[in-house]
Structures are given as C-alpha cells and as structure tokens.
Motif scaffolding. Structure first.
Motif, PDB file in Angstrom:
ATOM      1  N   PRO A  54       2.087  -0.950  76.803  1.00 22.46           N
ATOM      2  CA  PRO A  54       2.494  -1.571  78.067  1.00 22.46           C
ATOM      3  C   PRO A  54       1.729  -1.036  79.273  1.00 22.46           C
ATOM      4  CG  PRO A  54       4.416  -1.140  76.724  1.00 22.46           C
ATOM      5  CD  PRO A  54       3.238  -0.512  76.018  1.00 22.46           C
ATOM      6  N   PRO A  65       3.969  -0.823  86.303  1.00 25.94           N
ATOM      7  CA  PRO A  65       4.717  -0.792  85.036  1.00 25.94           C
ATOM      8  C   PRO A  65       6.109  -1.415  85.147  1.00 25.94           C
ATOM      9  CG  PRO A  65       3.537   1.261  85.336  1.00 25.94           C
ATOM     10  CD  PRO A  65       3.391   0.488  86.620  1.00 25.94           C
ATOM     11  N   SER A  66       6.792  -1.204  86.275  1.00 25.09           N
ATOM     12  CA  SER A  66       8.140  -1.778  86.420  1.00 25.09           C
ATOM     13  C   SER A  66       8.097  -3.305  86.493  1.00 25.09           C
ATOM     14  CB  SER A  66       8.851  -1.198  87.637  1.00 25.09           C
ATOM     15  OG  SER A  66       8.169  -1.524  88.825  1.00 25.09           O
ATOM     16  N   THR A  69       7.493  -4.541  82.938  1.00 29.33           N
ATOM     17  CA  THR A  69       8.722  -4.447  82.145  1.00 29.33           C
ATOM     18  C   THR A  69       9.656  -5.602  82.469  1.00 29.33           C
ATOM     19  OG1 THR A  69       8.539  -2.050  81.994  1.00 29.33           O
ATOM     20  CG2 THR A  69      10.732  -2.991  81.656  1.00 29.33           C
ATOM     21  N   ARG A  70       9.808  -5.898  83.745  1.00 31.51           N
ATOM     22  CA  ARG A  70      10.665  -7.011  84.182  1.00 31.51           C
ATOM     23  C   ARG A  70      10.138  -8.347  83.649  1.00 31.51           C
ATOM     24  NH1 ARG A  70      10.683  -5.337  89.063  1.00 31.51           N
ATOM     25  NH2 ARG A  70       9.103  -6.708  89.885  1.00 31.51           N
ATOM     26  N   GLN A  73      10.651  -8.682  79.543  1.00 32.08           N
ATOM     27  CA  GLN A  73      11.996  -8.855  78.982  1.00 32.08           C
ATOM     28  C   GLN A  73      12.312 -10.287  78.542  1.00 32.08           C
ATOM     29  OE1 GLN A  73      14.292  -6.960  82.071  1.00 32.08           O
ATOM     30  NE2 GLN A  73      14.085  -4.945  81.142  1.00 32.08           N
ATOM     31  N   LEU A  83       7.815  -5.889  71.058  1.00 35.03           N
ATOM     32  CA  LEU A  83       7.470  -4.490  71.271  1.00 35.03           C
ATOM     33  C   LEU A  83       7.537  -3.823  69.906  1.00 35.03           C
ATOM     34  CD1 LEU A  83       9.417  -3.740  74.561  1.00 35.03           C
ATOM     35  CD2 LEU A  83       6.946  -3.855  74.254  1.00 35.03           C
TER      36      LEU A  83
END
Length: 152
Positions: A54, A65-66, A69-70, A73, A83
């Motif tokens: 990631p 990175p945040s 990640t969002r 999902q 993943l």
C-alpha cells in the motif's frame, strides 16, 4: 513591447472550473460502469503495478497513505481488490482480483467513450493543444515545488 494580451482573472480559478467540468464529464461516463474516476485510477494502477505494498501504491498515485486506505476499503468490499499477505508477517500487498480485472475492462471502455466525447465537444486539435500546454506548464512548474503526496 509585447503585443500578447495580458491574462485576465485568476488562473487557479479558471483551471479549477475547467477541471470540475472535465471531471463531471468523465464521472458521468464511468458511473455507467459503476465506478468513480478515482476508483478506475486505483484499479488501473494496481493492474499495471501490482501486487504491491500500500505504501508503494500511495506513492505511485501521489496519495497520502490515509487517503489510499479510505479509497481501498470500498474496492476490497466490492471484491475488485484484495489485501494479500506480503513477503513477511507484517506486510500486505494490494492485488487486483479477476472481478477487478473485469470491472476495470468495462470501465476502460467507458473511459474511452468519455475521451472520445470530450474530443468531439472540444475538437481533437484543441484537446491536443491543451495536452501540450498542460505538459509544458507542468514541466516549467516541476522545478519550483515539492511534488509530495496529495489527497484526491
């Protein structure tokens, strides 16, 4: 003395206005495949670069990175990305699934339709000139700023 017309108005505002209209055009077409443009971009990056960590995907896409990640999902929940275990117990890899490959292929057809539609609306010559102007401008601006991660 230059005979060129002096720019009027705010360049930032004008570019943002153009970007919003172009984005709406692409978003409407990709919505027909059930994707947002950011999701299509994510699928395309993982297809071409993955499986990858990631953190590496975020760097390649210019995302924090945040934000990645969002964005990951709902793609994982839909079964388009997964993943998987990485090379060691602490790492993970983002990979595209067969369903993700199929969704990306469907979306690529919609993206092409969006591009052709934009070419028809603006004219191929104007789009080519716009691309050249953007590329030249990006090259000139690249030396003066930090090209770190940004949110999308």
């Amino acid at each position: 003395m230059s005979t060129a017309a002096r720019p009027q108005g705010c360049t930032n505002f004008k570019l943002r206005q153009l970007m919003r209209r172009v984005a709406r055009h692409y978003d409407a077409e990709l919505a027909r495949a059930g994707l947002k443009t950011t999701q299509y971009s994510l699928l395309s990056h993982v297809l071409h670069l993955g499986p990858l960590r990631p953190v590496d995907l975020a760097r390649e896409m210019g995302l924090t990175p945040s934000t990645l990640t969002r964005n990951l999902q709902p793609m994982v929940a839909a079964g388009w990305l997964e993943l998987a275990d990485g090379p060691d117990a602490r790492s993970r890899l983002v990979a595209i699934t067969p369903a993700g490959r199929a969704k990306r292929a469907e979306a690529q057809r919609r993206w092409r339709a969006a591009q052709e539609g934009l070419n028809a609306l603006l004219g191929v010559e104007r789009v080519a000139a716009l691309h050249a102007l953007i590329d030249d401008s990006l090259g000139l601006l690249a030396g003066g700023e930090d090209e770190g991660a940004h949110d999308e």
